[in-house]
Enzyme design. Structure first.
Site, short mmCIF file in Angstrom:
data_model
loop_
_atom_site.label_atom_id
_atom_site.label_comp_id
_atom_site.label_asym_id
_atom_site.label_seq_id
_atom_site.Cartn_x
_atom_site.Cartn_y
_atom_site.Cartn_z
N ASP A 1 0.82 -1.21 0.00
CA ASP A 1 0.00 0.00 0.00
C ASP A 1 0.86 1.26 0.00
OD1 ASP A 1 -2.25 -1.50 -0.09
OD2 ASP A 1 -2.95 -1.04 1.94
N ARG B 1 2.60 6.13 -3.26
CA ARG B 1 3.56 6.86 -4.06
C ARG B 1 3.07 6.98 -5.50
NH1 ARG B 1 8.52 3.17 -3.15
NH2 ARG B 1 9.34 4.32 -4.93
N ASN C 1 -4.80 8.97 1.37
CA ASN C 1 -5.12 8.44 2.69
C ASN C 1 -5.47 9.53 3.70
OD1 ASN C 1 -5.10 5.70 2.39
ND2 ASN C 1 -3.16 5.34 3.41
N ARG D 1 5.68 16.89 24.80
CA ARG D 1 4.74 18.00 24.69
C ARG D 1 3.72 17.72 23.60
NH1 ARG D 1 6.46 24.40 24.32
NH2 ARG D 1 4.39 25.25 24.77
N ASP E 1 -1.66 14.03 20.71
CA ASP E 1 -0.44 13.64 20.02
C ASP E 1 -0.50 14.02 18.54
OD1 ASP E 1 0.54 12.62 22.35
OD2 ASP E 1 0.46 10.52 21.76
N ALA F 1 -4.87 10.20 20.67
CA ALA F 1 -4.54 10.35 22.09
C ALA F 1 -4.84 11.75 22.61
CB ALA F 1 -3.07 9.98 22.34
N GLN G 1 4.22 11.12 4.42
CA GLN G 1 5.45 11.82 4.08
C GLN G 1 5.50 13.16 4.81
OE1 GLN G 1 7.96 10.81 1.73
NE2 GLN G 1 6.96 8.82 1.78
#
Length: 356
Positions: A68, A73, A175, A186, A205, A240, A275
Site C-alpha cells: 500500500d 507513491r 489516505n 509535549r 499527540d 490520544a 510523508q
C-alpha cells in the site's frame, strides 16, 4: 483503450517486486509500449510529481509493484497527470492494491483491451497560512534509513491567494493529512474548525483528516471508523487527545476541516500520506478539503471491500455468537434480488459472471 506509455513505481527492496517489474517491461517491449521507471528511491534529491511525470513522458498508466505504501507513491504521480493507476499486490496488508504478481500480464492485457472498471477515489488537498517547508536540520535527521525527502509543496498558481484563505498548496492525499507533535514530552494544542465553525480545542499527540480510503490506515489505528471507499466524506480523528471527547467526526466532502496551532502549543509537523512535508508554529494553520480531481484506480472486477476487511484485519467471530456450533451463512444468496432491491450494490449470485 490507447496505451502508449507505462510508468513503473517499484519497491526496490523486494526481490518479488523487481521480478514483477521485469515482467511488465517484457510485456511493454513485446507490444511496443514505452515503459519508464519513476519515483525511484536513489541517492540525491527527489523531485515533484510534475517533474517525475514529465521525465517519464506523461504515462497513460502508472503501475505500482509493492504494498500500500508503494501504491500511495503511485497515487501521488497518477493524480498529477490524471493517469490510470494499477496496483500489483506484493505487500502484507493490501487494502489498495488490486492484482497478484502472478496475474500482472493478464491485468495489463485487460487494461489495453478496455476490460476494466475505473474506480474514482476521493482525494484531499489543502490550503495553509504559509508555504510548507521542512527545516534543514530535521531533513538531515529524517534521511537516515529513508532516502531523500520530497521537495516542499508548490503553490497552485491558478488559485487565489492571500487574506484569510492562505495559499493553495499543490498536494494531494489519498489516505490522510496529519498534524502531529514534534516533541515527545509535549502535545500539540490545536483549534479544530469544521465548515468554518469551531468544534473544539484539542491537546493531542496528533490530529488527522482522512479520506474514506484512508479510514483503514492511521485513522483506524487511532480508533476511527471504517468507511466504505465508495463514500464521499472527510474523517477527522484525534490521536490520544487529553480530553473527554475523543471521538471521530465524519464531515461532508464540502465541509472543510481547518486545524490552527494555538499560541502555547509546541511546533507541529504536517504529514501527507505518511510523508513529512512541513513544520508549523503557533498561529499557523492548514485547511483540508476534498480535491477537485479524483484518483482513477483500475479494477478488474467488483471490489469485495468488506470481505477484504474481514480477511486482512483477521476478524474473528465472538464465541457467544458461535455457541450453537453453526457458522453464519455467506452471501451471496442464490436467487435474484426482488425489484425493490435491484438498485442496491449486492454481491453476485454463485456462478454469475462479474461485469467486465
Amino acid at each position: 483503450m490507447t496505451l502508449d506509455r507505462v510508468g513503473l513505481v517499484v519497491h526496490g527492496g523486494r526481490a518479488e517486486a523487481r521480478a514483477a517489474a521485469r515482467t511488465v517491461r517484457e510485456w511493454c517491449a513485446e507490444r511496443a509500449v514505452v515503459c519508464a521507471d519513476i519515483d525511484v528511491w536513489r541517492e540525491g534529491a527527489r523531485h515533484s510529481a510534475r517533474e517525475e511525470m514529465d521525465a517519464a513522458g506523461d504515462p497513460d498508466l502508472v503501475v505500482t509493484l509493492g504494498g500500500d505504501g508503494t501504491f500511495l507513491r503511485g497515487a501521488r504521480l497518477a493524480a498529477e497527470n490524471d493517469a490510470l493507476l494499477l496496483g500489483v499486490d506484493l505487500g502484507r496488508v493490501g487494502f489498495l492494491t488490486e492484482v497478484p504478481a502472478s496475474a500482472v500480464r493478464s491485468a495489463l492485457d485487460a487494461v489495453r483491451e478496455g476490460r476494466i472498471t475505473v474506480e474514482n477515489r476521493m482525494m484531499l488537498t489543502m490550503r495553509a497560512s504559509c508555504r510548507l517547508e521542512v527545516p534543514a536540520q530535521m531533513e538531515a535527521l529524517m534521511r537516515y534509513g529513508r532516502g531523500p525527502m520530497l521537495p516542499p509543496p508548490r503553490v497552485r498558481a491558478e488559485c487565489e491567494a492571500g487574506g484569510d484563505w492562505g495559499v493553495a498548496l499543490n498536494v494531494t492525499a489519498l489516505n490522510d493529512i496529519v498534524l502531529e507533535k514534534l516533541a515527545r514530552d509535549r502535545q500539540v494544542s490545536v483549534a479544530v474548525y469544521l465548515a468554518g465553525r469551531l468544534l473544539a480545542c484539542y491537546s493531542a499527540d496528533a490530529l488527522l483528516v482522512a479520506t474514506p480510503t484512508g479510514s483503514t490506515a492511521y485513522s483506524f489505528a487511532a480508533g476511527g471508523p471504517v468507511v466504505s471507499p465508495r463514500t464521499e466524506a472527510l474523517v477527522f480523528t484525534p490521536v490520544a487527545p487529553h480530553m473527554v471527547f475523543n471521538r471521530s467526526v465524519v464531515a461532508a466532502p464540502d465541509e472543510p476541516v481547518a486545524l490552527r496551532v494555538l499560541e502555547r502549543s509546541g511546533q507541529a509537523a504536517v504529514s501527507i500520506d505518511g510523508q513529512l512535508r512541513g513544520v508549523l508554529g503557533p498561529g499557523d494553520w492548514i485547511g483540508v478539503y476534498a480535491a477537485p480531481r479524483r484518483l482513477k484506480a483500475v479494477r478488474l472486477g467488483p471490489m469485495d471491500f468488506y470481505g477484504r476487511l474481514r480477511e486482512r484485519m483477521n476478524l474473528t467471530d465472538a464465541p457467544a455468537a458461535l455457541a450453537d456450533g453453526q457458522a453464519a451463512p455467506l452471501w451471496p444468496v442464490t436467487s435474484p434480488p426482488p425489484d425493490d432491491l435491484a438498485h442496491l450494490a449486492l454481491p453476485s449470485a454463485p456462478g454469475d459472471t462479474p461485469p467486465a
